[in-house]
Design an enzyme around this catalytic site. Sequence first.
Site, mmCIF file in Angstrom:
data_model
loop_
_atom_site.group_PDB
_atom_site.id
_atom_site.type_symbol
_atom_site.label_atom_id
_atom_site.label_comp_id
_atom_site.label_asym_id
_atom_site.label_seq_id
_atom_site.Cartn_x
_atom_site.Cartn_y
_atom_site.Cartn_z
ATOM 1 N N HIS A 132 12.467 121.833 -26.668
ATOM 2 C CA HIS A 132 11.170 121.268 -27.048
ATOM 3 C C HIS A 132 10.145 121.844 -26.067
ATOM 4 O O HIS A 132 10.477 122.141 -24.918
ATOM 5 C CB HIS A 132 11.273 119.749 -26.887
ATOM 6 C CG HIS A 132 10.119 118.952 -27.398
ATOM 7 N ND1 HIS A 132 8.941 118.833 -26.713
ATOM 8 C CD2 HIS A 132 9.960 118.219 -28.530
ATOM 9 C CE1 HIS A 132 8.112 118.047 -27.402
ATOM 10 N NE2 HIS A 132 8.711 117.669 -28.516
ATOM 11 N N ASP A 210 17.536 116.904 -21.092
ATOM 12 C CA ASP A 210 16.494 116.234 -21.870
ATOM 13 C C ASP A 210 17.187 115.432 -22.961
ATOM 14 O O ASP A 210 17.681 115.993 -23.937
ATOM 15 C CB ASP A 210 15.543 117.298 -22.441
ATOM 16 C CG ASP A 210 14.640 116.765 -23.554
ATOM 17 O OD1 ASP A 210 14.723 115.566 -23.881
ATOM 18 O OD2 ASP A 210 13.859 117.568 -24.095
ATOM 19 N N GLN A 213 16.357 112.884 -27.711
ATOM 20 C CA GLN A 213 16.940 112.707 -29.045
ATOM 21 C C GLN A 213 18.398 112.272 -28.987
ATOM 22 O O GLN A 213 19.032 112.104 -30.027
ATOM 23 C CB GLN A 213 16.847 114.021 -29.842
ATOM 24 C CG GLN A 213 15.453 114.516 -30.074
ATOM 25 C CD GLN A 213 14.661 113.631 -31.029
ATOM 26 O OE1 GLN A 213 15.211 112.778 -31.714
ATOM 27 N NE2 GLN A 213 13.357 113.830 -31.054
ATOM 28 N N LYS A 236 11.475 106.613 -28.812
ATOM 29 C CA LYS A 236 12.466 107.135 -29.758
ATOM 30 C C LYS A 236 13.710 106.246 -29.782
ATOM 31 O O LYS A 236 14.699 106.541 -30.434
ATOM 32 C CB LYS A 236 12.844 108.575 -29.378
ATOM 33 C CG LYS A 236 11.661 109.542 -29.496
ATOM 34 C CD LYS A 236 12.095 110.966 -29.321
ATOM 35 C CE LYS A 236 10.950 111.913 -29.022
ATOM 36 N NZ LYS A 236 10.071 112.155 -30.163
ATOM 37 N N CYS A 374 7.183 120.971 -32.178
ATOM 38 C CA CYS A 374 7.031 121.305 -30.751
ATOM 39 C C CYS A 374 8.170 122.203 -30.298
ATOM 40 O O CYS A 374 8.659 122.075 -29.168
ATOM 41 C CB CYS A 374 6.969 120.057 -29.878
ATOM 42 S SG CYS A 374 5.610 118.968 -30.301
#
Lengths: 416, 154
Positions: A132, A210, A213, A236, A374
């Site tokens: 991202h 990261d 998600q 999220k 993104c």
Amino acid sequence: MDSAPIASTPGLDLAAIRAEFPILAQQIHGRPLVYLDSANTTQKPQAVIDAESAYYATINANIHRSTHLLSERATQAYEGARRRVQRLIHARESREVVFTRGCTEAINLVAQSWGRANLRPGDEVVLTWMEHHSNIVPWQLVCEQTGARVRAVRITDRGELDLDDFRDALAGPSVKFVSLIHVSNALGTVNPVEELVRLAHERGVPILVDGAQAVPHLAVDVQALDCDFYAFSAHKLYGPTGIGALYGKAALLEQMPPWQGGGDMIASVTFERTTYNEVPYKFEAGTPNIAGVVGFGAAVEWLQRFDMAALARHERSLVEALTARLDAMDGIRIIGRAPHKAGVVSFVVEGVHPHDVGTILDSEGVAVRTGQHCAQPVMDRYGVPATVRASFGIYNTTDEVEALVAALGRVRELFG
Amino acid sequence: MSELRDLYQEVILDHNKRPRNFGRLEHPTHQANGHNPLCGDRLTLTLRLEDGRIADIRFDGSGCAISKASASLMTDAVKGRSIEEADRLFADVHAMVTGEAGHEVDVDRLGKLAVLSGVAEFPARVKCASLAWHTLEAALHHAGAEVSTESETQ
């Protein structure tokens, strides 16, 4: 969706879950809302909405500062949420959880604090083509400041990380840091993070994951992964926007310099010399988003009512159902064919730009994301200007997969 | 559904499928690139000015039906016009697609461009419709510039 009974899934009562999300009951353009954009942001259960509201109605005060009772309660609520987040990701200590504005700020924190202190001209930061923008640009910024450079690991045609290229990248003499995505927001690919961490550590290189998600879809254990940093956002994860967390191993956080100055992050201030507060407060300058943290804690508590394995199975069944339906349609190309995916199906409709697809789906009440997500390098890699992305959350049903498929039929009607 | 039909009128679908003036001029006097980073639309405009008039104009790039049709319709509309006329047309189109002009669309002034009036009901698509026009403005007034829908004030 509203009238028909909702097919249940083992371990999850979907009708009861949906009833906890007030927003899902509404109509969009006269049709039941089919919300397939949870990778962008999830909807919020009543428990989270109530927790923020109750905080303002009954507790509101500044934290860590005053002697009065409300301040003490606010501090307890804030630190209680930190312990909840700690338990969610199985961090060893609560002080290893730093609250940030979100996943993006968490990565910027590491880049500006660890990166500026440790990167030298010629050093390499290893990223991947799957990242991202929030895990690319912070590293480009710190590279401009330090003279280090970014190296991006290739991805395969199926949308998996090229492990050989990852090993090659780590073999270079100048590798100082690795930062990569756990679950791709554009492709849905679940990366073999445990192995990637092991490979980085074999070279003695720290690694940030990261997890924006990943946390909503998978059980995450930062101690089992052994990653050095783990970043994610509350919004999220069925929580509020504008709040997130950085996990960092205590020993690393302690060595790192602060990156923002202000109240709460100091031990003492004189014009001659300022000493900094301990971890994590050293990284939480200024009055934080206390209500957001309380909402974050409520979201974690809410999510932990469910069996994460059942949730993962449910979302996987939705990904598989949609994949099968799209494969059976003419002129649809799925972008990202990794065998292990979570929550996301990205695709293009032949001859119709994703933006037009998005507008037509919206007119049918189906909310998806269209665009580059993104992740411009991912779009470049697969030679598409953009994709349509359907993404799932705990509340989605197979009926909603069918609603999307039916709405795609309208696209064909209009565009031929 | 009727709003959707207003947006995707036959003329728009036709210009999307068979864009007019598509390609690049070999010897343009002016050109500019347009980019919408949110949806990935890219547009290159080449044009030849003769005696203050747009003698020829072409565009290429990739984008959604609205941005492609808008570019195609624009090239047809401004060919043979003076810079001032093109500027005025841009102002009229901008007012129409943003809804500033209200519901009355002056078909005499806008001609075929009036088919873009449905965009006003879709605020998320205004940038698609105006990308080509911003790029034309950049080509005419800021030679060689690259415009982005995310660096303008709308």
